[in-house]
Scaffold this motif. Structure first.
Motif, PDB file in Angstrom:
ATOM      1  N   GLY A   1      82.724  56.861  61.202  1.00 25.09           N
ATOM      2  CA  GLY A   1      83.627  56.091  62.044  1.00 25.09           C
ATOM      3  C   GLY A   1      83.852  54.734  61.404  1.00 25.09           C
ATOM      4  N   ASP A   2      84.974  54.137  61.746  1.00 23.63           N
ATOM      5  CA  ASP A   2      85.293  52.821  61.216  1.00 23.63           C
ATOM      6  C   ASP A   2      84.253  51.797  61.651  1.00 23.63           C
ATOM      7  OD1 ASP A   2      87.616  53.796  60.050  1.00 23.63           O
ATOM      8  OD2 ASP A   2      88.857  53.286  61.785  1.00 23.63           O
ATOM      9  N   LEU A   3      84.250  50.645  61.004  1.00 23.93           N
ATOM     10  CA  LEU A   3      83.406  49.539  61.453  1.00 23.93           C
ATOM     11  C   LEU A   3      83.719  49.256  62.913  1.00 23.93           C
ATOM     12  CD1 LEU A   3      83.626  47.084  58.418  1.00 23.93           C
ATOM     13  CD2 LEU A   3      81.597  48.284  59.223  1.00 23.93           C
ATOM     14  N   GLY A   4      82.689  49.112  63.713  1.00 23.42           N
ATOM     15  CA  GLY A   4      82.881  48.822  65.130  1.00 23.42           C
ATOM     16  C   GLY A   4      83.131  50.037  65.995  1.00 23.42           C
ATOM     17  N   ALA A   5      83.087  51.229  65.421  1.00 20.37           N
ATOM     18  CA  ALA A   5      83.325  52.446  66.210  1.00 20.37           C
ATOM     19  C   ALA A   5      82.186  52.726  67.178  1.00 20.37           C
ATOM     20  CB  ALA A   5      83.552  53.646  65.288  1.00 20.37           C
ATOM     21  N   GLY A   6      80.970  52.333  66.790  1.00 18.22           N
ATOM     22  CA  GLY A   6      79.831  52.542  67.685  1.00 18.22           C
ATOM     23  C   GLY A   6      78.704  53.378  67.097  1.00 18.22           C
TER      24      GLY A   6
ATOM     25  N   PHE B   1      83.829  70.472  68.622  1.00 16.23           N
ATOM     26  CA  PHE B   1      83.769  70.032  70.012  1.00 16.23           C
ATOM     27  C   PHE B   1      84.270  68.596  70.081  1.00 16.23           C
ATOM     28  CE2 PHE B   1      80.499  73.157  69.267  1.00 16.23           C
ATOM     29  CZ  PHE B   1      80.501  73.953  70.397  1.00 16.23           C
ATOM     30  N   GLU B   2      85.001  68.281  71.142  1.00 19.67           N
ATOM     31  CA  GLU B   2      85.466  66.906  71.343  1.00 19.67           C
ATOM     32  C   GLU B   2      85.044  66.423  72.719  1.00 19.67           C
ATOM     33  OE1 GLU B   2      89.645  66.474  70.617  1.00 19.67           O
ATOM     34  OE2 GLU B   2      89.461  67.060  68.517  1.00 19.67           O
ATOM     35  N   LYS B   3      84.700  65.147  72.784  1.00 22.14           N
ATOM     36  CA  LYS B   3      84.303  64.543  74.055  1.00 22.14           C
ATOM     37  C   LYS B   3      84.918  63.160  74.124  1.00 22.14           C
ATOM     38  CE  LYS B   3      80.854  63.900  77.396  1.00 22.14           C
ATOM     39  NZ  LYS B   3      81.440  64.334  78.643  1.00 22.14           N
TER      40      LYS B   3
ATOM     41  N   ASP C   1      73.955  65.162  48.885  1.00 29.52           N
ATOM     42  CA  ASP C   1      72.518  65.116  49.141  1.00 29.52           C
ATOM     43  C   ASP C   1      72.137  65.546  50.551  1.00 29.52           C
ATOM     44  OD1 ASP C   1      71.796  64.005  46.560  1.00 29.52           O
ATOM     45  OD2 ASP C   1      72.760  62.166  47.249  1.00 29.52           O
ATOM     46  N   LEU C   2      73.119  65.737  51.417  1.00 30.45           N
ATOM     47  CA  LEU C   2      72.846  66.097  52.812  1.00 30.45           C
ATOM     48  C   LEU C   2      72.373  67.540  52.924  1.00 30.45           C
ATOM     49  CD1 LEU C   2      75.993  64.509  54.483  1.00 30.45           C
ATOM     50  CD2 LEU C   2      73.634  63.677  54.646  1.00 30.45           C
ATOM     51  N   PRO C   3      71.589  67.823  53.961  1.00 33.57           N
ATOM     52  CA  PRO C   3      71.225  69.220  54.204  1.00 33.57           C
ATOM     53  C   PRO C   3      72.487  70.054  54.442  1.00 33.57           C
ATOM     54  CG  PRO C   3      69.919  67.753  55.576  1.00 33.57           C
ATOM     55  CD  PRO C   3      70.982  66.921  54.934  1.00 33.57           C
ATOM     56  N   GLU C   4      72.419  71.295  54.047  1.00 33.99           N
ATOM     57  CA  GLU C   4      73.565  72.181  54.223  1.00 33.99           C
ATOM     58  C   GLU C   4      73.932  72.303  55.704  1.00 33.99           C
ATOM     59  OE1 GLU C   4      74.408  76.812  53.373  1.00 33.99           O
ATOM     60  OE2 GLU C   4      73.564  75.665  51.702  1.00 33.99           O
ATOM     61  N   GLU C   5      72.920  72.396  56.568  1.00 33.32           N
ATOM     62  CA  GLU C   5      73.154  72.485  58.012  1.00 33.32           C
ATOM     63  C   GLU C   5      72.868  71.135  58.657  1.00 33.32           C
ATOM     64  OE1 GLU C   5      71.102  75.755  59.801  1.00 33.32           O
ATOM     65  OE2 GLU C   5      72.211  77.227  58.641  1.00 33.32           O
ATOM     66  N   ARG C   6      73.761  70.735  59.565  1.00 32.49           N
ATOM     67  CA  ARG C   6      73.618  69.443  60.240  1.00 32.49           C
ATOM     68  C   ARG C   6      74.655  69.338  61.353  1.00 32.49           C
ATOM     69  NH1 ARG C   6      75.866  69.076  55.318  1.00 32.49           N
ATOM     70  NH2 ARG C   6      77.945  68.197  55.132  1.00 32.49           N
ATOM     71  N   LEU C   7      74.541  68.284  62.146  1.00 32.87           N
ATOM     72  CA  LEU C   7      75.555  67.970  63.147  1.00 32.87           C
ATOM     73  C   LEU C   7      76.310  66.743  62.666  1.00 32.87           C
ATOM     74  CD1 LEU C   7      77.048  68.237  65.808  1.00 32.87           C
ATOM     75  CD2 LEU C   7      75.175  66.968  66.913  1.00 32.87           C
ATOM     76  N   ALA C   8      77.580  66.933  62.343  1.00 30.39           N
ATOM     77  CA  ALA C   8      78.436  65.831  61.902  1.00 30.39           C
ATOM     78  C   ALA C   8      79.199  65.303  63.117  1.00 30.39           C
ATOM     79  CB  ALA C   8      79.405  66.320  60.826  1.00 30.39           C
ATOM     80  N   ILE C   9      79.065  64.015  63.370  1.00 30.84           N
ATOM     81  CA  ILE C   9      79.754  63.384  64.498  1.00 30.84           C
ATOM     82  C   ILE C   9      80.679  62.304  63.950  1.00 30.84           C
ATOM     83  CG2 ILE C   9      79.514  62.021  66.616  1.00 30.84           C
ATOM     84  CD1 ILE C   9      76.727  63.252  66.979  1.00 30.84           C
ATOM     85  N   GLU C  10      81.943  62.401  64.331  1.00 32.04           N
ATOM     86  CA  GLU C  10      82.898  61.347  64.004  1.00 32.04           C
ATOM     87  C   GLU C  10      83.207  60.600  65.295  1.00 32.04           C
ATOM     88  OE1 GLU C  10      87.341  60.560  62.119  1.00 32.04           O
ATOM     89  OE2 GLU C  10      86.670  62.610  62.460  1.00 32.04           O
ATOM     90  N   ILE C  11      83.120  59.283  65.249  1.00 36.31           N
ATOM     91  CA  ILE C  11      83.412  58.449  66.411  1.00 36.31           C
ATOM     92  C   ILE C  11      84.733  57.739  66.144  1.00 36.31           C
ATOM     93  CG2 ILE C  11      82.601  56.613  67.936  1.00 36.31           C
ATOM     94  CD1 ILE C  11      79.744  57.180  66.862  1.00 36.31           C
ATOM     95  N   ILE C  12      85.704  58.026  66.982  1.00 40.90           N
ATOM     96  CA  ILE C  12      87.028  57.427  66.837  1.00 40.90           C
ATOM     97  C   ILE C  12      87.196  56.380  67.925  1.00 40.90           C
ATOM     98  CG2 ILE C  12      89.514  57.864  66.823  1.00 40.90           C
ATOM     99  CD1 ILE C  12      88.727  60.827  66.037  1.00 40.90           C
ATOM    100  N   ARG C  13      87.411  55.149  67.506  1.00 41.10           N
ATOM    101  CA  ARG C  13      87.573  54.035  68.448  1.00 41.10           C
ATOM    102  C   ARG C  13      89.003  54.038  68.972  1.00 41.10           C
ATOM    103  NH1 ARG C  13      88.881  48.413  68.524  1.00 41.10           N
ATOM    104  NH2 ARG C  13      87.366  47.211  69.718  1.00 41.10           N
ATOM    105  N   ILE C  14      89.142  54.188  70.288  1.00 44.70           N
ATOM    106  CA  ILE C  14      90.450  54.171  70.935  1.00 44.70           C
ATOM    107  C   ILE C  14      90.805  52.745  71.358  1.00 44.70           C
ATOM    108  CG2 ILE C  14      91.859  55.126  72.806  1.00 44.70           C
ATOM    109  CD1 ILE C  14      90.806  57.240  70.744  1.00 44.70           C
ATOM    110  N   ASP C  15      89.851  52.089  72.037  1.00 40.03           N
ATOM    111  CA  ASP C  15      90.007  50.682  72.405  1.00 40.03           C
ATOM    112  C   ASP C  15      88.618  50.086  72.590  1.00 40.03           C
ATOM    113  OD1 ASP C  15      89.136  51.231  75.052  1.00 40.03           O
ATOM    114  OD2 ASP C  15      91.178  51.393  75.817  1.00 40.03           O
ATOM    115  N   GLU C  16      88.511  48.960  73.282  1.00 43.30           N
ATOM    116  CA  GLU C  16      87.239  48.246  73.415  1.00 43.30           C
ATOM    117  C   GLU C  16      86.115  49.138  73.922  1.00 43.30           C
ATOM    118  OE1 GLU C  16      85.505  45.327  72.249  1.00 43.30           O
ATOM    119  OE2 GLU C  16      87.566  45.323  71.625  1.00 43.30           O
TER     120      GLU C  16
END
Length: 150
Positions: free
Chosen positions: A34-39, A3-5, A112-127
């Motif tokens: 996410g990169d440093l500063g992604a949120g 899913f993307e938002k 070490d993470l649980p097999e099931e989880r919600l992985a969220i990647e935060i991509i910084r577009i701008d400020e």
């Protein structure tokens, strides 16, 4: 399914995190990349607020984990400093106890993470703009994402 938002403001990020907090239960694991500063920490602060946490939430970079009391207890991990470490922090107690767990830089403890989880990647577009990529791993996390993004 992935899913993307697209998020255009800080307030939208806060709303998404608070909505997610309403839907989680004990033993849910949310990983944040996410990169440093992604949120990542900003997202976690709003998530904690949505759980009813009253304390100030900040990144536990030097302590690895902080715990907070809310509707559900919250384990907030920042495992950035564990790169190339074999340290076992008692993962089973952390992930399978009575809390919900948020892990920043989760790829560093992938095994070490649980097999099931919600992985969220935060991509910084701008400020203020971000793209949230949600990757549910497991059926309950599929349902969680569907409910979250209604």
């Amino acid at each position: 399914m992935i899913f993307e938002k697209d998020i255009n403001t800080l307030e939208e990020t806060q709303a998404l995190a608070m909505r997610l907090a309403e839907l989680v239960e004990p033993q849910y694991t949310i990983t944040l990349e996410g990169d440093l500063g992604a949120g990542k920490t900003t997202f976690t602060q709003s998530f904690a607020k949505g759980l009813g946490v009253k304390r100030t939430v900040n990144s536990p970079t030097f302590t690895i984990m902080k715990q907070y009391v809310g509707r559900i207890p919250l384990n907030h991990l920042d495992v950035y400093r564990l790169e190339d470490s074999d340290e076992d922090l008692g993962w089973a107690e952390i992930f399978y106890g009575d809390a919900v767990t948020v892990v920043e830089w989760a790829h560093l403890i992938q095994e070490d993470l649980p097999e099931e989880r919600l992985a969220i990647e935060i991509i910084r577009i701008d400020e203020t703009k971000r793209k949230f990529v949600l990757k549910p791993i497991g059926e309950k996390y599929d349902r969680l994402c569907e409910e979250l993004l209604k």
